[in-house]
Scaffold this motif. Structure first.
Motif, mmCIF file in Angstrom:
data_model
loop_
_atom_site.group_PDB
_atom_site.id
_atom_site.type_symbol
_atom_site.label_atom_id
_atom_site.label_comp_id
_atom_site.label_asym_id
_atom_site.label_seq_id
_atom_site.Cartn_x
_atom_site.Cartn_y
_atom_site.Cartn_z
ATOM 1 N N LEU A 71 0.832 -1.207 0.000
ATOM 2 C CA LEU A 71 0.000 0.000 0.000
ATOM 3 C C LEU A 71 0.870 1.262 0.000
ATOM 4 C CD1 LEU A 71 -2.778 -1.097 2.508
ATOM 5 C CD2 LEU A 71 -3.064 -0.677 0.044
ATOM 6 N N GLU A 72 1.939 1.256 0.792
ATOM 7 C CA GLU A 72 2.837 2.411 0.862
ATOM 8 C C GLU A 72 3.541 2.663 -0.465
ATOM 9 O OE1 GLU A 72 5.419 1.821 4.218
ATOM 10 O OE2 GLU A 72 3.766 2.095 5.645
ATOM 11 N N LYS A 73 3.709 1.627 -1.268
ATOM 12 C CA LYS A 73 4.346 1.767 -2.589
ATOM 13 C C LYS A 73 3.357 2.229 -3.656
ATOM 14 C CE LYS A 73 7.836 -1.788 -1.776
ATOM 15 N NZ LYS A 73 8.322 -3.116 -2.174
ATOM 16 N N GLY A 74 2.089 2.413 -3.268
ATOM 17 C CA GLY A 74 1.101 2.930 -4.211
ATOM 18 C C GLY A 74 0.266 1.877 -4.917
ATOM 19 N N TYR A 75 0.256 0.654 -4.393
ATOM 20 C CA TYR A 75 -0.523 -0.417 -5.018
ATOM 21 C C TYR A 75 -1.927 -0.498 -4.423
ATOM 22 C CZ TYR A 75 3.643 -1.979 -7.401
ATOM 23 O OH TYR A 75 4.744 -2.027 -8.220
ATOM 24 N N ARG A 76 -2.866 -0.881 -5.248
ATOM 25 C CA ARG A 76 -4.259 -1.105 -4.841
ATOM 26 C C ARG A 76 -4.763 -2.345 -5.566
ATOM 27 N NH1 ARG A 76 -7.296 3.574 -3.082
ATOM 28 N NH2 ARG A 76 -8.876 1.987 -2.613
ATOM 29 N N LEU A 77 -5.894 -2.864 -5.118
ATOM 30 C CA LEU A 77 -6.569 -3.954 -5.820
ATOM 31 C C LEU A 77 -7.647 -3.328 -6.700
ATOM 32 C CD1 LEU A 77 -7.019 -6.605 -2.978
ATOM 33 C CD2 LEU A 77 -5.258 -6.531 -4.763
ATOM 34 N N GLY A 78 -7.599 -3.586 -7.986
ATOM 35 C CA GLY A 78 -8.552 -3.006 -8.925
ATOM 36 C C GLY A 78 -9.995 -3.351 -8.597
ATOM 37 N N CYS A 79 -10.219 -4.535 -8.055
ATOM 38 C CA CYS A 79 -11.587 -4.969 -7.743
ATOM 39 C C CYS A 79 -12.180 -4.238 -6.550
ATOM 40 C CB CYS A 79 -11.624 -6.477 -7.497
ATOM 41 S SG CYS A 79 -10.751 -7.004 -6.002
ATOM 42 N N GLN A 80 -11.335 -3.612 -5.739
ATOM 43 C CA GLN A 80 -11.784 -2.939 -4.526
ATOM 44 C C GLN A 80 -11.714 -1.415 -4.634
ATOM 45 O OE1 GLN A 80 -12.827 -4.795 -1.604
ATOM 46 N NE2 GLN A 80 -12.886 -6.260 -3.282
ATOM 47 N N THR A 81 -11.211 -0.899 -5.747
ATOM 48 C CA THR A 81 -10.906 0.519 -5.864
ATOM 49 C C THR A 81 -11.862 1.237 -6.807
ATOM 50 O OG1 THR A 81 -8.583 -0.038 -5.483
ATOM 51 C CG2 THR A 81 -9.043 2.140 -6.358
ATOM 52 N N PHE A 82 -12.375 2.374 -6.347
ATOM 53 C CA PHE A 82 -13.338 3.159 -7.112
ATOM 54 C C PHE A 82 -12.771 4.547 -7.411
ATOM 55 C CE2 PHE A 82 -15.701 -0.129 -5.121
ATOM 56 C CZ PHE A 82 -16.779 -0.400 -5.953
ATOM 57 N N VAL A 83 -13.024 5.034 -8.624
ATOM 58 C CA VAL A 83 -12.610 6.367 -9.036
ATOM 59 C C VAL A 83 -13.694 7.340 -8.594
ATOM 60 C CG1 VAL A 83 -12.022 7.843 -10.990
ATOM 61 C CG2 VAL A 83 -11.427 5.403 -11.052
ATOM 62 N N LYS A 84 -13.347 8.256 -7.699
ATOM 63 C CA LYS A 84 -14.326 9.228 -7.214
ATOM 64 C C LYS A 84 -14.522 10.339 -8.237
ATOM 65 C CE LYS A 84 -12.617 10.487 -3.376
ATOM 66 N NZ LYS A 84 -12.293 11.022 -2.074
ATOM 67 N N GLU A 85 -13.464 11.033 -8.533
ATOM 68 C CA GLU A 85 -13.516 12.126 -9.513
ATOM 69 C C GLU A 85 -12.101 12.387 -9.967
ATOM 70 O OE1 GLU A 85 -13.406 15.840 -6.449
ATOM 71 O OE2 GLU A 85 -15.345 14.950 -6.854
ATOM 72 N N GLY A 86 -11.931 12.812 -11.188
ATOM 73 C CA GLY A 86 -10.594 13.099 -11.698
ATOM 74 C C GLY A 86 -9.951 11.880 -12.329
ATOM 75 N N ASP A 87 -8.917 12.137 -13.106
ATOM 76 C CA ASP A 87 -8.244 11.093 -13.876
ATOM 77 C C ASP A 87 -7.301 10.260 -13.011
ATOM 78 O OD1 ASP A 87 -9.590 12.279 -15.930
ATOM 79 O OD2 ASP A 87 -7.819 13.150 -16.875
ATOM 80 N N VAL A 88 -7.088 9.030 -13.455
ATOM 81 C CA VAL A 88 -6.219 8.082 -12.763
ATOM 82 C C VAL A 88 -5.370 7.362 -13.809
ATOM 83 C CG1 VAL A 88 -6.164 6.027 -11.294
ATOM 84 C CG2 VAL A 88 -7.953 7.717 -10.969
ATOM 85 N N GLU A 89 -4.102 7.155 -13.491
ATOM 86 C CA GLU A 89 -3.220 6.357 -14.339
ATOM 87 C C GLU A 89 -2.761 5.161 -13.529
ATOM 88 O OE1 GLU A 89 0.054 8.635 -15.840
ATOM 89 O OE2 GLU A 89 -1.259 10.018 -16.915
#
Length: 118
Positions: A71-89
């Motif tokens: 998590l500290e390295k910036g990793y997330r699980l795609g199945c658990q993560t939602f885009v609130k607003e704004g772009d994401v790479e």
């Protein structure tokens, strides 16, 4: 509308706010690896390269499967993560996926409340 840029597959798509990263990848062929969709297997682990502030809070399943290290390295699980607003790479790496899939989930300590105890 926010945009998800899948850097590894070189695909981008506009998505509605509150869109789930894995679901959008499946719907629009973003190619994010996946298997279970429930935060258990770790196959959809991805690195948030830009736009982490545009995502929802880390879920318990992510804390269990990824642990603080990932998590500290910036990793997330795609199945658990939602885009609130704004772009994401996002990007993903086969070697990281292998390591996360082998990782045993952490046990989350429940906070003990002293209120109401005698």
């Amino acid at each position: 509308m926010p945009t998800i840029h899948f850097l590894t597959s070189e695909k981008s798509m506009e998505v509605p706010e509150e869109a789930n990263i894995l679901r959008m990848s499946l719907r629009y062929d973003g190619e994010l690896p996946n298997r279970c969709g429930g935060g258990i297997c770790g196959t959809c682990v991805c690195k948030i390269e830009q736009g982490a502030e545009n995502l929802d809070k880390v879920k318990v399943q992510e804390k269990r499967k990824l642990g603080e290290e990932w998590l500290e390295k910036g990793y997330r699980l795609g199945c658990q993560t939602f885009v609130k607003e704004g772009d994401v790479e996002i990007s993903w790496d086969e070697e990281v996926t292998k390591q996360v899939k082998r990782r045993k989930p952490d046990k989350i300590k429940k906070e003990v409340s002293s209120s109401g105890t005698r």
